[in-house]
Write a protein that holds these residues in place. Structure first.
Motif, PDB file in Angstrom:
ATOM      1  N   ALA A  81       5.608  -5.538-117.601  1.00 14.24           N
ATOM      2  CA  ALA A  81       5.379  -6.277-116.358  1.00 14.24           C
ATOM      3  C   ALA A  81       6.234  -5.707-115.227  1.00 14.24           C
ATOM      4  O   ALA A  81       5.770  -5.588-114.084  1.00 14.24           O
ATOM      5  CB  ALA A  81       5.692  -7.754-116.570  1.00 14.24           C
ATOM      6  N   ILE A  82       7.480  -5.334-115.551  1.00 22.05           N
ATOM      7  CA  ILE A  82       8.355  -4.717-114.550  1.00 22.05           C
ATOM      8  C   ILE A  82       7.766  -3.398-114.077  1.00 22.05           C
ATOM      9  O   ILE A  82       7.819  -3.063-112.883  1.00 22.05           O
ATOM     10  CB  ILE A  82       9.770  -4.515-115.129  1.00 22.05           C
TER      11      ILE A  82
ATOM     12  N   VAL B  28      12.481  -6.308-107.782  1.00 24.63           N
ATOM     13  CA  VAL B  28      12.141  -5.571-109.001  1.00 24.63           C
ATOM     14  C   VAL B  28      13.376  -4.919-109.614  1.00 24.63           C
ATOM     15  O   VAL B  28      13.515  -4.836-110.842  1.00 24.63           O
ATOM     16  CB  VAL B  28      11.024  -4.532-108.727  1.00 24.63           C
ATOM     17  N   LEU B  29      14.320  -4.472-108.766  1.00 27.83           N
ATOM     18  CA  LEU B  29      15.577  -3.930-109.287  1.00 27.83           C
ATOM     19  C   LEU B  29      16.374  -5.022-109.998  1.00 27.83           C
ATOM     20  O   LEU B  29      16.974  -4.785-111.055  1.00 27.83           O
ATOM     21  CB  LEU B  29      16.406  -3.324-108.151  1.00 27.83           C
ATOM     22  N   GLY B  30      16.368  -6.230-109.425  1.00 30.28           N
ATOM     23  CA  GLY B  30      17.059  -7.340-110.059  1.00 30.28           C
ATOM     24  C   GLY B  30      16.431  -7.728-111.383  1.00 30.28           C
ATOM     25  O   GLY B  30      17.136  -7.988-112.370  1.00 30.28           O
ATOM     26  N   CYS B  31      15.110  -7.761-111.429  1.00 27.85           N
ATOM     27  CA  CYS B  31      14.416  -8.072-112.678  1.00 27.85           C
ATOM     28  C   CYS B  31      14.784  -7.075-113.766  1.00 27.85           C
ATOM     29  O   CYS B  31      15.046  -7.445-114.917  1.00 27.85           O
ATOM     30  CB  CYS B  31      12.905  -8.072-112.465  1.00 27.85           C
ATOM     31  N   SER B  32      14.799  -5.805-113.413  1.00 28.41           N
ATOM     32  CA  SER B  32      15.109  -4.761-114.386  1.00 28.41           C
ATOM     33  C   SER B  32      16.538  -4.879-114.902  1.00 28.41           C
ATOM     34  O   SER B  32      16.798  -4.698-116.094  1.00 28.41           O
ATOM     35  CB  SER B  32      14.890  -3.382-113.749  1.00 28.41           C
ATOM     36  N   GLU B  33      17.465  -5.210-113.993  1.00 26.55           N
ATOM     37  CA  GLU B  33      18.870  -5.287-114.410  1.00 26.55           C
ATOM     38  C   GLU B  33      19.154  -6.526-115.246  1.00 26.55           C
ATOM     39  O   GLU B  33      19.873  -6.467-116.236  1.00 26.55           O
ATOM     40  CB  GLU B  33      19.785  -5.288-113.183  1.00 26.55           C
ATOM     41  N   PHE B  34      18.560  -7.670-114.870  1.00 32.24           N
ATOM     42  CA  PHE B  34      18.905  -8.933-115.511  1.00 32.24           C
ATOM     43  C   PHE B  34      18.050  -9.258-116.734  1.00 32.24           C
ATOM     44  O   PHE B  34      18.385 -10.178-117.480  1.00 32.24           O
ATOM     45  CB  PHE B  34      18.764 -10.092-114.510  1.00 32.24           C
ATOM     46  N   ILE B  35      16.965  -8.527-116.963  1.00 33.86           N
ATOM     47  CA  ILE B  35      15.998  -8.911-117.984  1.00 33.86           C
ATOM     48  C   ILE B  35      16.598  -8.978-119.387  1.00 33.86           C
ATOM     49  O   ILE B  35      16.180  -9.799-120.215  1.00 33.86           O
ATOM     50  CB  ILE B  35      14.779  -7.945-117.980  1.00 33.86           C
ATOM     51  N   ILE B  36      17.600  -8.141-119.661  1.00 34.25           N
ATOM     52  CA  ILE B  36      18.192  -8.122-121.002  1.00 34.25           C
ATOM     53  C   ILE B  36      18.738  -9.497-121.382  1.00 34.25           C
ATOM     54  O   ILE B  36      18.642  -9.928-122.532  1.00 34.25           O
ATOM     55  CB  ILE B  36      19.318  -7.061-121.080  1.00 34.25           C
TER      56      ILE B  36
ATOM     57  N   LEU C 293      18.794   3.467-105.276  1.00 34.33           N
ATOM     58  CA  LEU C 293      17.571   2.880-104.731  1.00 34.33           C
ATOM     59  C   LEU C 293      17.880   1.755-103.748  1.00 34.33           C
ATOM     60  O   LEU C 293      17.326   1.699-102.647  1.00 34.33           O
ATOM     61  CB  LEU C 293      16.685   2.349-105.868  1.00 34.33           C
ATOM     62  N   ILE C 294      18.788   0.844-104.125  1.00 33.46           N
ATOM     63  CA  ILE C 294      19.090  -0.264-103.219  1.00 33.46           C
ATOM     64  C   ILE C 294      19.962   0.199-102.061  1.00 33.46           C
ATOM     65  O   ILE C 294      19.842  -0.312-100.937  1.00 33.46           O
ATOM     66  CB  ILE C 294      19.740  -1.443-103.983  1.00 33.46           C
TER      67      ILE C 294
ATOM     68  N   SER D 141      18.778 -12.534-106.234  1.00 28.03           N
ATOM     69  CA  SER D 141      18.856 -13.925-106.672  1.00 28.03           C
ATOM     70  C   SER D 141      17.487 -14.456-107.048  1.00 28.03           C
ATOM     71  O   SER D 141      17.336 -15.201-108.029  1.00 28.03           O
ATOM     72  CB  SER D 141      19.462 -14.790-105.553  1.00 28.03           C
ATOM     73  N   ILE D 142      16.472 -14.081-106.271  1.00 29.28           N
ATOM     74  CA  ILE D 142      15.105 -14.508-106.588  1.00 29.28           C
ATOM     75  C   ILE D 142      14.680 -13.942-107.944  1.00 29.28           C
ATOM     76  O   ILE D 142      13.989 -14.605-108.726  1.00 29.28           O
ATOM     77  CB  ILE D 142      14.133 -14.062-105.479  1.00 29.28           C
ATOM     78  N   ALA D 143      15.131 -12.722-108.235  1.00 29.74           N
ATOM     79  CA  ALA D 143      14.843 -12.139-109.554  1.00 29.74           C
ATOM     80  C   ALA D 143      15.479 -12.974-110.655  1.00 29.74           C
ATOM     81  O   ALA D 143      14.893 -13.176-111.724  1.00 29.74           O
ATOM     82  CB  ALA D 143      15.358 -10.702-109.613  1.00 29.74           C
ATOM     83  N   SER D 144      16.685 -13.468-110.386  1.00 26.02           N
ATOM     84  CA  SER D 144      17.363 -14.309-111.369  1.00 26.02           C
ATOM     85  C   SER D 144      16.647 -15.642-111.535  1.00 26.02           C
ATOM     86  O   SER D 144      16.525 -16.168-112.646  1.00 26.02           O
ATOM     87  CB  SER D 144      18.813 -14.537-110.932  1.00 26.02           C
ATOM     88  N   VAL D 145      16.146 -16.193-110.398  1.00 24.61           N
ATOM     89  CA  VAL D 145      15.484 -17.498-110.433  1.00 24.61           C
ATOM     90  C   VAL D 145      14.127 -17.420-111.117  1.00 24.61           C
ATOM     91  O   VAL D 145      13.794 -18.236-111.981  1.00 24.61           O
ATOM     92  CB  VAL D 145      15.316 -18.067-109.001  1.00 24.61           C
ATOM     93  N   PHE D 146      13.317 -16.420-110.719  1.00 31.08           N
ATOM     94  CA  PHE D 146      11.943 -16.340-111.205  1.00 31.08           C
ATOM     95  C   PHE D 146      11.724 -15.219-112.230  1.00 31.08           C
ATOM     96  O   PHE D 146      10.990 -15.394-113.196  1.00 31.08           O
ATOM     97  CB  PHE D 146      10.979 -16.138-110.032  1.00 31.08           C
ATOM     98  N   GLY D 147      12.355 -14.069-111.994  1.00 28.57           N
ATOM     99  CA  GLY D 147      12.088 -12.901-112.821  1.00 28.57           C
ATOM    100  C   GLY D 147      12.538 -13.051-114.261  1.00 28.57           C
ATOM    101  O   GLY D 147      11.773 -12.794-115.205  1.00 28.57           O
ATOM    102  N   VAL D 148      13.796 -13.481-114.465  1.00 29.24           N
ATOM    103  CA  VAL D 148      14.322 -13.591-115.823  1.00 29.24           C
ATOM    104  C   VAL D 148      13.598 -14.676-116.628  1.00 29.24           C
ATOM    105  O   VAL D 148      13.177 -14.428-117.766  1.00 29.24           O
ATOM    106  CB  VAL D 148      15.852 -13.841-115.803  1.00 29.24           C
ATOM    107  N   PRO D 149      13.404 -15.889-116.086  1.00 27.67           N
ATOM    108  CA  PRO D 149      12.627 -16.876-116.864  1.00 27.67           C
ATOM    109  C   PRO D 149      11.201 -16.416-117.142  1.00 27.67           C
ATOM    110  O   PRO D 149      10.678 -16.651-118.232  1.00 27.67           O
ATOM    111  CB  PRO D 149      12.636 -18.116-115.953  1.00 27.67           C
ATOM    112  N   LEU D 150      10.575 -15.758-116.150  1.00 27.53           N
ATOM    113  CA  LEU D 150       9.219 -15.259-116.371  1.00 27.53           C
ATOM    114  C   LEU D 150       9.209 -14.187-117.453  1.00 27.53           C
ATOM    115  O   LEU D 150       8.325 -14.167-118.328  1.00 27.53           O
ATOM    116  CB  LEU D 150       8.649 -14.696-115.067  1.00 27.53           C
ATOM    117  N   GLY D 151      10.205 -13.288-117.411  1.00 27.26           N
ATOM    118  CA  GLY D 151      10.311 -12.262-118.445  1.00 27.26           C
ATOM    119  C   GLY D 151      10.531 -12.865-119.816  1.00 27.26           C
ATOM    120  O   GLY D 151       9.977 -12.407-120.815  1.00 27.26           O
TER     121      GLY D 151
END
Length: 412
Positions: free
Chosen positions: A165-166, A17-25, A111-112, A140-150
């Protein structure tokens, strides 16, 4: 919910979730630019701001833990993190969005860091490395799934829903953390565990006087600076420059995420087979690749090939440099192992800030297609630094061998 497996899943979910938040932009860059009526390079600076605040604030916020229980401190940080993402979802002006990203960045690093401290505490000796590697893989999983999903959510329902969603995933994660993490762990106990085998001669700041650390800190910074000059503008490069449709861009971002995940896996293997000694050649190849990116972007096939190869190479330094930091600390600065373990994350974010800012300047003045040139400059600096570091390591090892030989009892 206190088993090792359950706690491990929760900590990996935290990293995700931290990765999703950072990479979503990166995935919603165009959407924010269009809706808030600001330039794409201006939105790109959100990546710079986030990374810079993350890197600068992490040591200070973490040091504020004091004698508080890590459990309570982590939950408070999580509440602030959720609040920052809620504000992002409701930001109707660019300045408000900037404030929301600053709030989120301030707490993301601590947090991390505390999450990794929990991992070190809960994992049996045989499982420590496994859990640490999986927590880092959460990003990395956030980059693989989180960013495309976002990106897909943003396409279907608007970029605000991507942040919503985040928020939902963050709330679920916080509840699981509250139910599963140990409540009695304090910082002094965690630090004692990390250094009980040997006492150092000075405080944590003694670590930064070591030339091997000084040079090592710059490697993740210039490595990611080189990658993020281009990566910050990955989505507009795919949509505007290469002309892919929105739905296709989502798929391509997913594939790029797989490339970055492969990069992390290859990094671990590299650390076991030469590590930093092989990095000068790798950096040389990466610099050539980035220099060729502007020409590669002239066609879809070569453009995709160049960008995906960049994804494979961008994280190769991670495991070798992390092992370097820990080896130096364990041997010569055991009182600073906790600090040493955070250097890669902190200076990687300095690199993200530097690279995304450089990319913004290049996009504003020269155009998006030539960002590869700027990235190549930073990678060449990294190549020079790793050559220097390898020489320093070799000289230090030789000197240490001489001292050990001189101290050995004379043979009869």
């Amino acid at each position: 919910m206190s088993s090792f497996k359950t706690r491990s899943v929760v900590l990996i979910l935290l990293a995700f979730v931290l990765g999703c938040s950072e990479f979503i932009i990166v995935g919603v860059l165009d959407d924010i630019s269009t809706q808030l009526h600001v330039g794409v390079s201006t939105v790109g600076y959100l990546v710079t701001i986030f990374a810079l605040v993350y890197a600068v604030s992490t040591p200070f916020v973490t040091s504020a833990v004091g004698q508080h229980t890590l459990y309570r401190f982590e939950l408070v940080l999580m509440i602030i993190f959720i609040g920052g993402n809620v504000l992002s979802a409701f930001a109707f002006t660019y300045p408000v969005l900037v404030v929301s990203r600053v709030i989120t960045a301030i707490v993301s690093g601590p947090l991390i860091s505390i999450g990794l401290t929990f991992a070190n505490y809960i994992a049996p000796l045989a499982k420590k490395a496994w859990l640490m590697s999986w927590i880092f893989s959460g990003f990395s999983i956030a980059s693989v799934f989180g960013v495309p999903l976002g990106t897909w959510i943003a396409t279907m329902a608007g970029w605000r829903m991507a942040f919503a969603a985040i928020v939902v995933i963050s709330i679920i994660t916080m509840v699981l953390m509250a139910l599963s993490l140990p409540q009695d762990l304090r910082q002094h106990k965690a630090r004692k565990m990390a250094s009980e085998h040997k006492q150092g001669s000075g405080g944590e700041l003694e670590l930064f006087r070591d030339r091997r650390i000084q040079l090592g800190m710059l490697l993740p910074m210039f490595n990611l600076a080189g990658a993020y000059v281009v990566y910050t503008y990955l989505r507009p490069l795919l949509s505007r420059t290469l002309g892919f449709a929105t739905g296709t861009v989502t798929i391509l971002l997913f594939i790029y995420g797989l490339m970055s995940l492969a990069s992390n896996q290859l990094s671990g293997r590299l650390a076991d087979h030469g590590g930093l000694l092989r990095m000068p050649r790798i950096f040389g190849i990466e610099a050539i690749l980035l220099l060729l990116i502007p020409a590669a972007l002239l066609t879809r096939v070569t453009g995709l090939a160049g960008l995906f190869l960049m994804g494979v190479m961008m994280y190769l330094i991670n495991a070798p440099i992390q092992m370097h930091f820990l080896a130096v600390a364990e041997q010569d600065h055991p009182q600073a192992i906790v600090m040493a373990s955070s250097l890669n994350s902190i200076f990687s974010n300095f690199g993200i800030a530097l690279g995304s800012a450089t990319g913004g300047v290049i996009v504003d003045h020269l155009g998006m297609t030539v960002t590869g040139f700027g990235g190549a400059v930073y990678i060449l600096v990294a190549m020079g630094l790793v050559i220097w570091l390898n020489r320093v390591n070799k000289a230090h090892a030789a000197k240490k061998a001489e001292v050990a030989e001189a101290a050995a009892p004379a043979k009869n």
